[in-house]
Design a protein around this motif. Structure first.
Motif, PDB file in Angstrom:
ATOM      1  N   VAL A  94     -38.670  48.260  -4.558  1.00 31.49           N
ATOM      2  CA  VAL A  94     -37.955  48.353  -3.282  1.00 31.49           C
ATOM      3  C   VAL A  94     -36.938  47.220  -3.221  1.00 31.49           C
ATOM      4  N   GLU A  95     -35.658  47.607  -3.177  1.00 32.52           N
ATOM      5  CA  GLU A  95     -34.594  46.611  -3.079  1.00 32.52           C
ATOM      6  C   GLU A  95     -34.317  46.285  -1.617  1.00 32.52           C
ATOM      7  N   SER A  96     -33.821  45.082  -1.394  1.00 31.46           N
ATOM      8  CA  SER A  96     -33.385  44.660  -0.073  1.00 31.46           C
ATOM      9  C   SER A  96     -32.348  43.568  -0.242  1.00 31.46           C
ATOM     10  N   GLY A  97     -31.670  43.247   0.858  1.00 30.96           N
ATOM     11  CA  GLY A  97     -30.719  42.147   0.826  1.00 30.96           C
ATOM     12  C   GLY A  97     -29.267  42.572   0.787  1.00 30.96           C
ATOM     13  N   GLY A  98     -29.014  43.869   0.676  1.00 27.41           N
ATOM     14  CA  GLY A  98     -27.637  44.322   0.673  1.00 27.41           C
ATOM     15  C   GLY A  98     -27.029  44.234   2.059  1.00 27.41           C
ATOM     16  N   GLY A  99     -25.724  44.503   2.146  1.00 29.94           N
ATOM     17  CA  GLY A  99     -25.064  44.463   3.437  1.00 29.94           C
ATOM     18  C   GLY A  99     -23.573  44.335   3.293  1.00 29.94           C
ATOM     19  N   LEU A 100     -22.936  44.001   4.402  1.00 37.25           N
ATOM     20  CA  LEU A 100     -21.489  43.818   4.455  1.00 37.25           C
ATOM     21  C   LEU A 100     -21.170  42.333   4.471  1.00 37.25           C
ATOM     22  N   VAL A 101     -20.268  41.913   3.611  1.00 35.86           N
ATOM     23  CA  VAL A 101     -19.905  40.499   3.521  1.00 35.86           C
ATOM     24  C   VAL A 101     -18.414  40.402   3.223  1.00 35.86           C
ATOM     25  N   GLN A 102     -17.810  39.323   3.660  1.00 34.55           N
ATOM     26  CA  GLN A 102     -16.405  39.104   3.367  1.00 34.55           C
ATOM     27  C   GLN A 102     -16.229  38.570   1.947  1.00 34.55           C
ATOM     28  N   ALA A 103     -15.070  38.809   1.403  1.00 34.32           N
ATOM     29  CA  ALA A 103     -14.766  38.285   0.069  1.00 34.32           C
ATOM     30  C   ALA A 103     -14.977  36.772   0.046  1.00 34.32           C
ATOM     31  N   GLY A 104     -15.587  36.312  -1.035  1.00 39.23           N
ATOM     32  CA  GLY A 104     -15.912  34.900  -1.151  1.00 39.23           C
ATOM     33  C   GLY A 104     -17.308  34.555  -0.677  1.00 39.23           C
ATOM     34  N   GLY A 105     -17.940  35.490  -0.014  1.00 42.87           N
ATOM     35  CA  GLY A 105     -19.277  35.262   0.509  1.00 42.87           C
ATOM     36  C   GLY A 105     -20.366  35.477  -0.523  1.00 42.87           C
ATOM     37  N   SER A 106     -21.614  35.365  -0.066  1.00 36.91           N
ATOM     38  CA  SER A 106     -22.775  35.473  -0.950  1.00 36.91           C
ATOM     39  C   SER A 106     -23.816  36.419  -0.381  1.00 36.91           C
ATOM     40  N   LEU A 107     -24.572  37.020  -1.266  1.00 34.99           N
ATOM     41  CA  LEU A 107     -25.741  37.807  -0.905  1.00 34.99           C
ATOM     42  C   LEU A 107     -26.816  37.569  -1.948  1.00 34.99           C
ATOM     43  N   ASN A 108     -28.074  37.696  -1.533  1.00 32.62           N
ATOM     44  CA  ASN A 108     -29.186  37.564  -2.476  1.00 32.62           C
ATOM     45  C   ASN A 108     -30.016  38.837  -2.401  1.00 32.62           C
ATOM     46  N   LEU A 109     -29.952  39.630  -3.435  1.00 28.36           N
ATOM     47  CA  LEU A 109     -30.716  40.871  -3.484  1.00 28.36           C
ATOM     48  C   LEU A 109     -32.127  40.588  -4.003  1.00 28.36           C
TER      49      LEU A 109
ATOM     50  N   TYR B 268     -28.946  48.795  -7.941  1.00 30.74           N
ATOM     51  CA  TYR B 268     -30.274  49.285  -8.277  1.00 30.74           C
ATOM     52  C   TYR B 268     -30.980  48.294  -9.193  1.00 30.74           C
ATOM     53  N   CYS B 269     -32.265  48.109  -8.970  1.00 36.15           N
ATOM     54  CA  CYS B 269     -33.026  47.309  -9.921  1.00 36.15           C
ATOM     55  C   CYS B 269     -33.851  48.237 -10.806  1.00 36.15           C
ATOM     56  N   CYS B 270     -34.179  47.720 -11.972  1.00 33.17           N
ATOM     57  CA  CYS B 270     -34.940  48.476 -12.972  1.00 33.17           C
ATOM     58  C   CYS B 270     -35.883  47.515 -13.673  1.00 33.17           C
ATOM     59  N   VAL B 271     -37.127  47.930 -13.822  1.00 32.14           N
ATOM     60  CA  VAL B 271     -38.117  47.134 -14.544  1.00 32.14           C
ATOM     61  C   VAL B 271     -38.793  48.028 -15.569  1.00 32.14           C
ATOM     62  N   ARG B 272     -38.843  47.545 -16.802  1.00 30.38           N
ATOM     63  CA  ARG B 272     -39.472  48.312 -17.873  1.00 30.38           C
ATOM     64  C   ARG B 272     -40.582  47.469 -18.508  1.00 30.38           C
ATOM     65  N   THR B 273     -41.733  48.100 -18.694  1.00 31.89           N
ATOM     66  CA  THR B 273     -42.836  47.506 -19.453  1.00 31.89           C
ATOM     67  C   THR B 273     -43.295  48.554 -20.450  1.00 31.89           C
TER      68      THR B 273
ATOM     69  N   VAL C 268     -45.855  50.138 -20.098  1.00 35.44           N
ATOM     70  CA  VAL C 268     -46.587  51.114 -19.301  1.00 35.44           C
ATOM     71  C   VAL C 268     -45.669  51.957 -18.429  1.00 35.44           C
ATOM     72  N   TYR C 269     -44.624  51.368 -17.872  1.00 31.66           N
ATOM     73  CA  TYR C 269     -43.783  52.119 -16.951  1.00 31.66           C
ATOM     74  C   TYR C 269     -42.316  51.753 -17.076  1.00 31.66           C
ATOM     75  N   ASP C 270     -41.477  52.613 -16.530  1.00 32.24           N
ATOM     76  CA  ASP C 270     -40.034  52.430 -16.425  1.00 32.24           C
ATOM     77  C   ASP C 270     -39.687  52.807 -14.992  1.00 32.24           C
ATOM     78  N   ALA C 271     -39.445  51.825 -14.161  1.00 29.15           N
ATOM     79  CA  ALA C 271     -39.285  52.070 -12.736  1.00 29.15           C
ATOM     80  C   ALA C 271     -37.902  51.700 -12.229  1.00 29.15           C
ATOM     81  N   TRP C 272     -37.435  52.458 -11.248  1.00 31.55           N
ATOM     82  CA  TRP C 272     -36.141  52.216 -10.602  1.00 31.55           C
ATOM     83  C   TRP C 272     -36.341  52.127  -9.092  1.00 31.55           C
ATOM     84  N   GLY C 273     -35.525  51.299  -8.473  1.00 30.49           N
ATOM     85  CA  GLY C 273     -35.518  51.245  -7.029  1.00 30.49           C
ATOM     86  C   GLY C 273     -34.599  52.302  -6.444  1.00 30.49           C
ATOM     87  N   GLN C 274     -34.577  52.389  -5.122  1.00 32.07           N
ATOM     88  CA  GLN C 274     -33.796  53.420  -4.446  1.00 32.07           C
ATOM     89  C   GLN C 274     -32.344  53.001  -4.233  1.00 32.07           C
TER      90      GLN C 274
END
Length: 114
Positions: free
Chosen positions: A4-19, A93-98, A100-106
């Motif tokens: 489950v991803e989170s942290g996206g949004g609207l930001v002005q150029a030059g700004g920061s986000l942490n997903l 999108y994030c992706c994690v592979r082991t 055992v599994y290959d998973a993607w976020g929404q």
């Protein structure tokens, strides 16, 4: 395993986000943890990834601005994005592979205004 991803949004150029990408299971044994993005009307591209929990790699377009990291204790993968540009606008999108599994976020939308 679900991501489950989170942290996206609207930001002005030059700004920061942490997903964040929270996994419902362990990421400790992952051989690949990555963030992809898909800009409007374009194909999905690999932005940053960690292989075998050690080696990090970045697309040239984000090198020096984005940082990928993982927290095994929290089963979470992060993407710190600084100095954002309008061309960084995309669904991320994030992706994690082991073994055992290959998973993607929404996906989480990141919009950078000029």
């Amino acid at each position: 395993v679900q991501l489950v991803e989170s942290g996206g949004g609207l930001v002005q150029a030059g700004g920061s986000l942490n997903l964040s990408c929270a996994a419902s299971g362990s990421i400790f044994s992952s051989n690949f943890m990555g963030w992809y993005r898909q800009p409007p009307g374009k194909e999905r591209e690999l932005v940053a990834h960690i292989t075998n929990g050690v080696s990090t790699n970045y697309a040239d377009s984000v090198k020096g601005r984005f940082t990928i990291s993982g927290d095994n204790a929290k089963n979470t993968v992060y993407l710190q994005m600084n100095s954002l540009k309008p061309e960084d606008t995309a669904v991320y999108y994030c992706c994690v592979r082991t073994v055992v599994y290959d998973a993607w976020g929404q996906g989480t939308q990141v919009t950078v205004s000029s």
